[in-house]
Scaffold this motif. Structure first.
Motif, short mmCIF file in Angstrom:
data_model
loop_
_atom_site.label_atom_id
_atom_site.label_comp_id
_atom_site.label_asym_id
_atom_site.label_seq_id
_atom_site.Cartn_x
_atom_site.Cartn_y
_atom_site.Cartn_z
N THR A 1 19.88 -45.23 -33.78
CA THR A 1 20.18 -45.37 -32.58
C THR A 1 20.05 -44.32 -31.55
O THR A 1 19.77 -43.40 -32.26
N SER A 2 19.85 -44.33 -30.40
CA SER A 2 19.74 -43.26 -29.54
C SER A 2 20.92 -42.34 -29.54
O SER A 2 20.59 -40.95 -29.30
N GLU B 1 15.82 -52.25 -28.53
CA GLU B 1 16.57 -52.98 -27.42
C GLU B 1 18.02 -52.37 -27.17
O GLU B 1 18.40 -51.55 -28.04
N ASP B 2 18.45 -52.76 -26.29
CA ASP B 2 19.70 -52.17 -25.63
C ASP B 2 20.81 -52.47 -26.56
O ASP B 2 20.98 -53.69 -27.07
N VAL C 1 24.56 -53.65 -26.93
CA VAL C 1 25.60 -54.40 -26.25
C VAL C 1 26.59 -54.86 -27.36
O VAL C 1 26.66 -54.66 -28.55
N GLN D 1 21.24 -44.26 -18.43
CA GLN D 1 20.65 -45.45 -19.22
C GLN D 1 21.52 -46.12 -20.53
O GLN D 1 22.35 -45.25 -20.97
N LYS D 2 21.24 -47.23 -20.88
CA LYS D 2 22.17 -47.73 -21.77
C LYS D 2 21.50 -47.24 -23.18
O LYS D 2 20.50 -47.10 -23.20
N PRO D 3 22.53 -46.80 -23.96
CA PRO D 3 22.11 -46.59 -25.45
C PRO D 3 21.44 -47.84 -26.19
O PRO D 3 21.59 -49.06 -25.77
N GLN D 4 20.28 -47.20 -26.70
CA GLN D 4 19.44 -48.20 -27.44
C GLN D 4 19.52 -47.93 -28.81
O GLN D 4 19.89 -46.76 -29.32
N ARG D 5 18.91 -49.14 -29.68
CA ARG D 5 18.76 -49.07 -30.96
C ARG D 5 17.53 -49.46 -31.50
O ARG D 5 16.76 -50.10 -30.75
#
Length: 345
Positions: free
Chosen positions: A17-18, A35-36, A38, A80-84
């Protein structure tokens, strides 16, 4: 004793993940997609979004006049939303600093790279480009600017050239090309601006798993002095076999003159009838590659020569070449002809 074991992943498995990669996050490589992140429960996410939206609307309505001047010049950074990062193929994880890729274990689908030599079939003729089918559901684009014009003319392509695209390549034609670029969506961009590339005629095509074609410095070879046959090994798993092109008497200094001579030689090659002896040689090479594919061995010039020589030495007393070539694909003969590929080094 600690060992650095490779991480094996399957499609859909989360690699990182980010937030876990620290500052800067990660860079997406081949065999991955991002992908984001959620919440797992959709109804909880919807409730949070509605609550946040109502709070923002109340704050904006209550303090719009008070903070109008303050917010005019104030820059509010967008978080920015965290991404994986997830794997899209079965393979091992490869890390180069922040760049994370997945190397397929046995890639039956072709994974394009810039500089790859490929053999494909024209699937459609567009307005300014051709669509090329590379097999295994993989397609590429060949733009008009990426092909040589007749007589090797070097100039900007015009609308007239776009109208005459069908005179260069038509639907169903086989072409050899090189991967020039890869777009962000994975679409391959090809070119044939070399005299080695272009339309393929008067030969035989065979397809093997792309994993059996190694990336080599040269993917063209001639099986001389064994036989006068040229082989073009595409990294996408398509191999083209033809009799050798006629040799040029002299090598012109001018590139345009050389391009014209090569074009004339290819036209002569395409129009000249293939003799029965040449057909036998092409068929023997075709079956030699098929034997290597049956035992899942690498297809290289050396292994092709080895199977070809073994097929000749095992049947020196046979006069029926057609039956000899056909018998190469019998299971016992396949095992015998490819035995040298399994011998210890």
């Amino acid at each position: 004793m600690a060992t650095n074991a490779a991480q094996l992943v399957v499609p859909g498995q989360v690699i990182c993940t980010s937030t876990s990669e620290g500052e800067g996050g990660f860079l997406k490589g081949h065999g991955t997609y991002a992908e984001d992140m959620v919440d797992d429960e959709p109804h909880v996410l919807g409730r949070k979004r509605r609550r946040n939206r109502d709070d923002v609307m109340e704050n904006d309505a209550g303090g719009a006049e008070q903070h109008a001047d303050d917010t005019h010049d104030e820059h509010v950074p967008v978080q920015q939303k965290p991404q994986r990062l997830l794997a899209s193929v079965v393979g091992t994880v490869e890390r180069v600093h922040k760049l994370i890729s997945v190397v397929p274990v046995a890639p039956h689908q072709y994974q394009g790279q810039v500089g790859d030599l490929v053999v494909g079939r024209i699937a459609a003729v567009g307005a300014t480009r051709w669509k090329v089918n590379l097999g295994s559901g993989k397609s590429a684009q060949l733009p008009l600017s990426g092909v040589n014009l007749p007589q090797g003319v070097q100039r900007i392509r015009t609308h007239k050239d776009a109208l005459q695209m069908s005179t260069l390549f038509r639907e169903g034609d086989l072409v050899s090309a090189e991967v020039q670029a890869i777009q962000q969506d994975g679409q391959l961009i090809l070119h044939t601006r070399s005299m080695r590339y272009g339309k393929l005629e008067n030969g035989s095509l065979i397809s093997v798993p792309p994993a059996l074609i190694r990336r080599m410095p040269i993917h063209f070879c001639t099986l001389e002095p064994l036989v006068n046959v040229d082989i073009l090994m595409g990294v996408n798993g398509s191999c083209w076999i033809q009799r050798s092109l006629p040799k040029m008497d002299e090598t012109p200094d001018n590139a345009a003159v050389m391009s014209t001579h090569m074009e004339e030689l290819r036209q002569v090659h395409a129009k000249t009838r293939v003799l029965p002896s040449e057909r036998h040689a092409i068929a023997r090479v075709h079956n030699a590659i098929q034997c290597l594919s049956h035992v899942y061995s690498y297809v290289t010039p050396d292994t092709i020569r080895g199977v070809y020589q073994a097929s000749l030495s095992n049947n020196n007393n046979s006069n029926n070449n057609d039956t000899l070539i056909q018998d190469m694909l019998q299971p016992p003969n396949v095992v015998q002809l490819t035995s040298f590929t399994r011998s210890p080094a």
